[in-house]
Design an enzyme around this catalytic site. Structure first.
Site, mmCIF file in Angstrom:
data_model
loop_
_atom_site.group_PDB
_atom_site.id
_atom_site.type_symbol
_atom_site.label_atom_id
_atom_site.label_comp_id
_atom_site.label_asym_id
_atom_site.label_seq_id
_atom_site.Cartn_x
_atom_site.Cartn_y
_atom_site.Cartn_z
ATOM 1 N N GLU A 225 -54.058 -17.767 -8.281
ATOM 2 C CA GLU A 225 -54.311 -19.133 -8.755
ATOM 3 C C GLU A 225 -55.808 -19.451 -8.719
ATOM 4 O O GLU A 225 -56.353 -20.032 -9.652
ATOM 5 C CB GLU A 225 -53.535 -20.161 -7.909
ATOM 6 N N ASP A 370 -45.070 -12.323 -16.055
ATOM 7 C CA ASP A 370 -45.625 -12.783 -17.340
ATOM 8 C C ASP A 370 -47.059 -12.332 -17.627
ATOM 9 O O ASP A 370 -47.342 -11.587 -18.558
ATOM 10 C CB ASP A 370 -45.500 -14.304 -17.465
ATOM 11 N N GLU A 474 -37.314 -25.756 -16.202
ATOM 12 C CA GLU A 474 -37.944 -24.581 -15.594
ATOM 13 C C GLU A 474 -37.087 -23.323 -15.802
ATOM 14 O O GLU A 474 -37.608 -22.249 -16.039
ATOM 15 C CB GLU A 474 -38.190 -24.857 -14.105
ATOM 16 N N GLU A 493 -46.849 -23.288 -21.957
ATOM 17 C CA GLU A 493 -46.511 -22.033 -22.634
ATOM 18 C C GLU A 493 -45.962 -22.208 -24.054
ATOM 19 O O GLU A 493 -46.330 -21.456 -24.961
ATOM 20 C CB GLU A 493 -45.522 -21.211 -21.789
ATOM 21 N N THR A 579 -55.340 -16.441 -19.234
ATOM 22 C CA THR A 579 -53.977 -16.926 -19.009
ATOM 23 C C THR A 579 -53.952 -18.397 -18.587
ATOM 24 O O THR A 579 -52.919 -19.044 -18.634
ATOM 25 C CB THR A 579 -53.230 -16.041 -17.972
HETATM 26 C C1 DMJ Z 1 -50.752 -21.470 -15.678
HETATM 27 O O1 DMJ Z 1 -51.420 -21.655 -14.488
HETATM 28 C C2 DMJ Z 1 -51.023 -20.145 -16.280
HETATM 29 O O2 DMJ Z 1 -50.701 -20.203 -17.613
HETATM 30 C C3 DMJ Z 1 -50.281 -19.033 -15.605
HETATM 31 O O3 DMJ Z 1 -50.447 -17.788 -16.222
HETATM 32 C C4 DMJ Z 1 -48.820 -19.301 -15.453
HETATM 33 N N1 DMJ Z 1 -48.450 -20.611 -15.627
HETATM 34 C C5 DMJ Z 1 -49.292 -21.734 -15.454
HETATM 35 C C6 DMJ Z 1 -48.835 -22.852 -16.319
HETATM 36 O O4 DMJ Z 1 -47.501 -22.910 -16.510
#
Ligand code: DMJ
Length: 657
Positions: A225, A370, A474, A493, A579
């Site tokens: 994170e 993911d 979710e 997403e 991401t």
């Molecule tokens: C984000 O912090 C990023 O996209 C991460 O890869 C996964 N999901 C959250 C948002 O849903």
């Protein structure tokens, strides 16, 4: 006469069909999308919010809705199922609209006719209106954060307060993994300000970050994170500031002396202890920014958390000429990759970093995995390292072989439409009947690799769920046709995939989808001081939390979807999104290995037996005295325990020891 009656009958039938589809899909009569994309599964067949699906509303010829047996069975067992052959693309992310026009437009029609048919279906004024709505959404969230929450990490939008780490309850990982007491939302939002062309606020925000944010905090955060939200944002903003072309307007900062880059370095150095004392090379999931890995820490990590650090760590290494960060991130990716199943090629979702045993054997596209896939491809796009593409291609093929259920083609053929399910990584057996909302990023990734047709289908499935609830639960159980987990924390997403599919296809359908998403966000999540997490997608109750990715991703993708002329699309620079939605320009500089020049041509072998170059001693001296950054050449590190590297980093850079 009979002939006329027949024609009239056909016209009326067509109009009637159009009207029915309009009512069912609610997408507006101008869209005409179904003419190109015959969805033989109906959005209406999803279970209604408060009751079961009508048995009569299942897929044609099969009562019971979307719980089609073909998704329950492994590929290759039904008449219409066989592992799908993946379209081969040598260069991901480089195909132009004409290519997609062909893919989508039916093989007998060229892109010109395709363009003609849909141009004007979403009027420019409406697009401008939606762009302004998206900008307003960001501004409302951002201004409220600045007014009520800064310098804390997040905004509580219902009570108009700030939120920091939960010091009273260290086990509250939902909060403490993300909130590090480092003004997270401000940091995460920097490049959205630039993308929206707000130079004065961008400059103000950057100065605020430089002057007030520190990572010298007693906060235990998740490495992943902190990397994607903070490190990635600092690097993205640094690149925007130092870009000689300044495509977003004047985003330069007077007397800027690479402060954001050095902050990124400081943070990354504090994350490095996670890569020490791990037998596999897979990092610990959490570190304390002051003291390193906590003594009572967990040895188990999710694959995405440990294996999606390469984009940010690689950029940092290449900007600083210090291979340390890329090396540890790449080592983690390879360690995970080597643990994949010999039979299926799949990885699980949770692994023990000391033993290398899979604790979570579920393989899927959502939580836990993911961004692992995403970063294999994006690392290749940025850095051009062939092995990343090879890993991605192999992973993608395994996904097609074992996770993908349903008919081979998205828009033709018999059987249920494609769906990617969760399976056991070793056997390929179905593990459950839910999909999660994180998985909705996958169509966007498929766009990058050139598998647009499949992306369209998967995106449509997620959009169907969104239309049903005005949000994405979710977890959604496709067998029960109902949510399994009911909250929606403003995730990006689906918007991300919608945006990327629009860029690939220019089909106004995706503008309608974006408008729909914008309107439901306004309707269900807007509260007194911002936008709130939906606690329950059915009763629409809210929770007092606005995650930082709402500003960095959700609002950005929505804005970009409608801002046709944005420099991200039109400046001539090619951008990639991390991401966390941070923009990074794809340029040659990032494909260079600044540390490579320090090595001689004499070969050697690394720990895996692969040939490597050995540096000459006199060259090492040059490297070590060349800057105040700790330039440690790759091959030298092979012979050093990681601990030494970390100690030296800390010693030289941070002065903590
Ligand atoms: C984000 O912090 C990023 O996209 C991460 O890869 C996964 N999901 C959250 C948002 O849903």
């Amino acid at each position: 006469m009979q002939w006329r009656a027949l024609v009239l009958g056909l016209v009326l039938l067509r109009l009637g069909l159009h009207g029915v589809l309009w009512l069912v899909f609610g997408l507006g009569p101008s869209m005409g999308f179904y003419q190109r994309f015959p969805l033989s599964f109906g959005f209406q067949r999803l279970r209604s919010p408060d009751g079961p699906a009508s048995p009569a509303s299942g897929p044609v010829g099969r009562p019971g809705g979307l719980s089609g047996p073909s998704w329950l069975q492994p590929p290759g067992t039904g008449a219409t199922q066989s592992p799908r052959k993946v379209p081969q693309r040598s260069e991901p992310g480089v195909c132009g609209p004409a290519h997609w026009g062909y893919v989508l437009g039916g093989r007998d029609r060229g892109p010109d006719e395709y363009e003609k048919r849909y141009s004007g279906a979403f009027p420019p004024q409406l697009r401008a209106q939606m762009r302004d709505l998206a900008r307003g959404m960001f501004v409302f969230g951002y201004d409220n954060y600045m007014a009520h929450a800064f310098p804390q990490d997040e905004l509580n939008p219902i009570h108009c307060r700030g939120r920091g780490p939960d010091r009273g309850d260290p086990s509250n990982l939902n909060i403490n993994d993300v909130l590090g007491n480092y003004s997270l939302t401000l940091v995460d939002a920097l490049d959205t300000l630039a993308v929206m062309g707000n130079s004065s606020e961008f400059q103000k925000a950057v100065k605020l970050v430089i002057n007030t944010v520190s990572f010298d905090k007693d906060s235990t955060v998740q490495v992943f994170e902190a990397t994607i939200r903070v490190l990635g944002s600092l690097l993205s903003a640094h690149r925007i500031i130092t870009d000689s072309k300044q495509p977003f307007g004047d985003m330069t900062i007077k007397d800027y002396d690479n402060e954001l880059l050095y902050m990124a370095h400081d943070l990354a150095v504090r994350l490095l202890p996670a890569f020490e004392n791990t037998k596999t090379g897979i990092p610990y999931p959490r570190v304390n920014l002051k003291t390193g890995v906590p003594p009572d820490t967990n040895n188990e990590t999710c694959t995405a958390g440990a294996g999606s650090l390469l984009v940010e760590f690689g950029i940092l290494s290449r900007l600083l000429g210090d291979s340390t960060f890329e090396w540890v991130a790449r080592r983690a990716v390879k360690a995970l990759w080597n643990l994949r199943s010999n039979d299926t090629g799949l990885l699980g979702n949770v692994v023990n970093i000391q033993t290398g045993h899979w604790v979570g054997k579920q393989s899927g596209l959502g939580a836990g995995l993911d961004s692992f896939y995403e970063y294999l491809l994006k690392s290749y796009i940025l850095f051009g390292e062939k092995e990343d593409l090879e890993m991605f291609n192999a992973a993608y093929q395994s996904i097609q072989n074992y996770l993908r259920r349903g008919r081979e083609a998205c828009n033709e053929g018999e059987g249920d439409p494609p769906l990617y399910v969760n399976v056991n990584m070793f056997s390929g057996q179905l593990m459950n009947t839910w999909i999660d909302s994180l998985q909705a990023f996958f169509p966007g990734l498929q766009v990058l690799i050139g598998d647009v047709e499949d992306a369209i289908c998967l995106h449509a499935f997620y959009y169907a769920i969104w239309k049903r609830y005005g949000a994405l639960p979710e977890r959604y159980n496709w067998q029960l046709q109902a949510p399994d987990v009911l909250f929606y924390p403003l995730r990006p997403e689906l918007v991300e995939s919608t945006y990327l599919l629009y860029q690939a296809t220019k089909n106004p359908f995706y503008l309608h989808v974006g408008m729909d998403i914008l309107q439901s966000l306004e309707k269900y999540t807007k509260v007194k001081c911002g936008y709130a997490t939906l606690h329950h997608v059915i009763d629409k109750s809210t929770e007092d939390r606005m995650e930082s990715f709402f500003l960095s991703e959700t609002c950005k993708y929505l804005y970009l979807l409608f801002d046709e002329d944005n420099p991200v699309h039109k400046s001539g620079t090619r951008y990639m999104f991390t991401t966390e939605g941070h923009i990074v320009s794809v340029d040659e500089h990032l494909r260079e290995l600044p540390w490579k020049e320090f090595f001689s041509e004499e070969g050697g072998q690394d720990q895996g037996g692969k040939s490597v170059h050995r540096p000459k001693p006199h060259e090492l001296k040059v490297i070590n005295s060349s800057s105040n950054c700790n330039r440690v050449p790759d091959e030298r590190r092979y012979s050093l325990p990681l601990k030494s590297i970390y100690m030296r980093q800390i010693d030289q850079m941070v002065g903590l020891i």
